[in-house]
Design an enzyme around this catalytic site. Structure first.
Site, short mmCIF file in Angstrom:
data_model
loop_
_atom_site.label_atom_id
_atom_site.label_comp_id
_atom_site.label_asym_id
_atom_site.label_seq_id
_atom_site.Cartn_x
_atom_site.Cartn_y
_atom_site.Cartn_z
N SER A 1 0.80 -1.22 0.00
CA SER A 1 0.00 0.00 0.00
C SER A 1 0.84 1.27 0.00
O SER A 1 1.93 1.31 0.59
CB SER A 1 -0.91 0.02 1.23
OG SER A 1 -1.80 -1.08 1.23
N HIS B 1 -7.45 -0.08 6.08
CA HIS B 1 -6.99 -1.45 6.32
C HIS B 1 -6.97 -1.81 7.81
O HIS B 1 -7.36 -2.91 8.19
CB HIS B 1 -5.61 -1.66 5.69
CG HIS B 1 -5.62 -1.68 4.21
ND1 HIS B 1 -6.29 -2.64 3.48
CD2 HIS B 1 -5.08 -0.84 3.29
CE1 HIS B 1 -6.14 -2.41 2.18
NE2 HIS B 1 -5.42 -1.32 2.04
#
Length: 496
Positions: A345, A432
């Site tokens: 990410s 997340h």
């Protein structure tokens, strides 16, 4: 000619066609919003009259899009659409006329329609007050349940019925999603629109509940129009060419999206996954169009490297957590060898945050390490400005540079300790970690692109989805503590 037909005819004459390229119904506003084009919004000033003042007036001010007469006619048409005396068929026909007229109107006149829907379709305050008092008096008595029902009914605004009237039309959902998308940039400047925005978010949360969504794989064999939408909506790593998108849909990759039955050809959100034999540390090989496909028989890791929402009009409606869960289930079924699920990410807010907090973090750095930073930056004792200036050339830092370790420490602090209202500051981390993932590893020069350097000095992060610990990690976050791996914990600054 009946009253409704006459009103429709008169308003049609009064509303000019917007000075823009004609698009299919409901799409003009969204396209203008997404591309940054389209007519500019009329600025709200301190002298702007309220909607009610304009409805009661006779003359239009120069800055106002609709005249008072036009505004009253439009309000009458909106009310006529939800007239309880008409049939569903007639209500739908009237809503259809309004959609067509809205599509032809300028952005300024659309704004007037938003204001009418937001301000003039509120719940009756007297009925709400009365029902609330009855409910309060009934608490603890056998009449409590009935009083609660009456109170709930009293608080439902006619605006909700209006949105429902539009939604049942074949193009109604598309129209409403685009309308809200076009309205988003105007919310900060005009708080009067909040009621409509919140009502739409509530309705969309019901209409787009994950129970109504279909998970579909998007592959190179999918219709070209669908593949083109991946290119259009990709928000993390821009797709540069058809070879690029073909690489992302190769045999060692998977791409899944959520679809709604009323928007069958439009992914609401999609995720791109690489199936490999290790936890990825750099985006470069994953986006390498010339790289050979990985051996699926050896793949033990599923790497989620891009998740993109496609509809600004659905802001606030959550799909991502359910998407990841469904994709994990699907991949586990198709590839039993897969044992690990992780992201690769970006850290989009890191550089800006560090620019604002570098001095505070430097103060948390032990004196010995500060001296080392000063020598590396060429200025002793170092200041935040000197360190940030040196980090502008982060790609040239030696592997043993104390500045490199300090940047990793700052990133670990940012992801693992910085919370606002109990939630991580970084938007990707918030997503997340809120889903139960753990901050697993920081990757130096994980994204050496111009965008990666601009956002996070090239750093990327792996969030690990340990399926057995998701609930525990979520509970931990609710208590104000971020789940991090041991290596991340060691990097974080200690209070001296």
């Amino acid at each position: 000619m009946n009253t409704t037909s006459w009103i429709s005819r008169q308003v049609t004459r009064l509303l000019p066609v917007a000075r823009q390229e004609r698009l299919p119904s409901g799409q003009a506003g969204a396209v203008a919003m997404r591309t940054g084009g389209g007519p500019a919004r009329a600025e709200t000033t301190q002298t702007e009259r309220s909607t009610r003042e304009r409805l009661a007036a006779s003359l239009r001010h120069k800055t106002e899009a609709m005249s008072p007469r036009m505004l009253r006619l439009t309000l009458e048409e909106l009310r006529a659409t939800i007239d309880p005396q008409i049939s569903e068929v007639e209500g739908g026909r009237r809503a259809q006329v309004l959609i067509q007229r809205y599509t032809r109107a300028t952005v300024e006149r659309r704004r007037d329609m938003w204001l009418l829907m937001s301000e003039m379709f509120t719940a009756d305050p007297e009925k709400v007050k009365s029902a609330q008092a009855k409910f309060a008096a009934a608490v603890g008595t056998p009449d409590e349940a009935a009083a609660e029902v009456q109170y709930r009914r009293a608080t439902v605004s006619p605006r909700r019925r209006l949105l429902q009237r539009f939604s049942v039309l074949p193009e109604g959902i598309r129209f409403l999603v685009d309308l809200r998308a076009e309205m988003q940039p105007h919310l900060k400047q005009d708080k009067r629109l909040e009621a409509l925005d919140v009502e739409m978010e509530y309705m969309f949360s019901t209409w787009f509940d994950v129970g109504f969504l279909e998970l579909r794989r998007i592959s190179w064999d999918s219709p070209a129009s669908l593949v083109e939408k991946l290119i259009k909506y990709e928000a993390v790593h821009d797709i540069r060419s058809w070879d690029d998108v073909k690489n992302r849909l190769d045999s060692d990759r998977r791409c899944y999206g959520f679809f709604h039955p009323r928007l069958p050809d439009e992914p609401l959100i999609f995720v791109e996954v690489a199936l490999i034999d290790h936890m990825a540390e750099s985006i470069t090989p994953l986006l390498d169009e010339k790289a050979a496909a990985a051996d699926l028989d050896k793949a033990t890791w599923a790497i989620f490297y891009s998740i993109s929402n496609t509809q600004n009009g659905l802001r606030g409606v959550s799909f991502g957590d359910s998407l990841i869960k469904r994709v994990v289930e699907t991949l586990s079924s198709e590839f039993p060898r897969l044992k690990h699920f992780s992201t690769l990410s970006p850290i989009p807010g890191l550089r800006k945050w560090l620019g604002q907090n570098a001095q505070r973090l430097l103060a948390l750095t032990p004196e010995k390490e500060q001296a080392e930073l000063g020598r590396a930056a060429g200025f002793e004792p170092p200041t935040a400005a000197h360190l940030l200036r040196t980090l502008d050339h982060v790609a040239t830092l030696d592997a043993r540079s104390p500045l490199r370790r300090w940047l990793l420490q700052c990133a670990a602090q940012y992801l693992g300790r910085e919370l606002v209202d109990g939630k991580p500051v970084d938007p990707v981390a918030r997503f997340h970690l809120g889903n139960g993932a753990r901050v697993e590893r920081l990757n130096w020069m994980g994204d050496p692109s111009a965008k990666g350097l601009q956002q996070s000095y090239g750093l990327m992060v792996n969030y690990l989805y340990d399926l057995k610990r998701l609930d525990r990690n979520r509970s931990q976050l609710a208590e104000g503590k971020v789940a991090v791996a041991g290596a991340i914990d060691e990097l974080q600054f200690r209070v001296q």
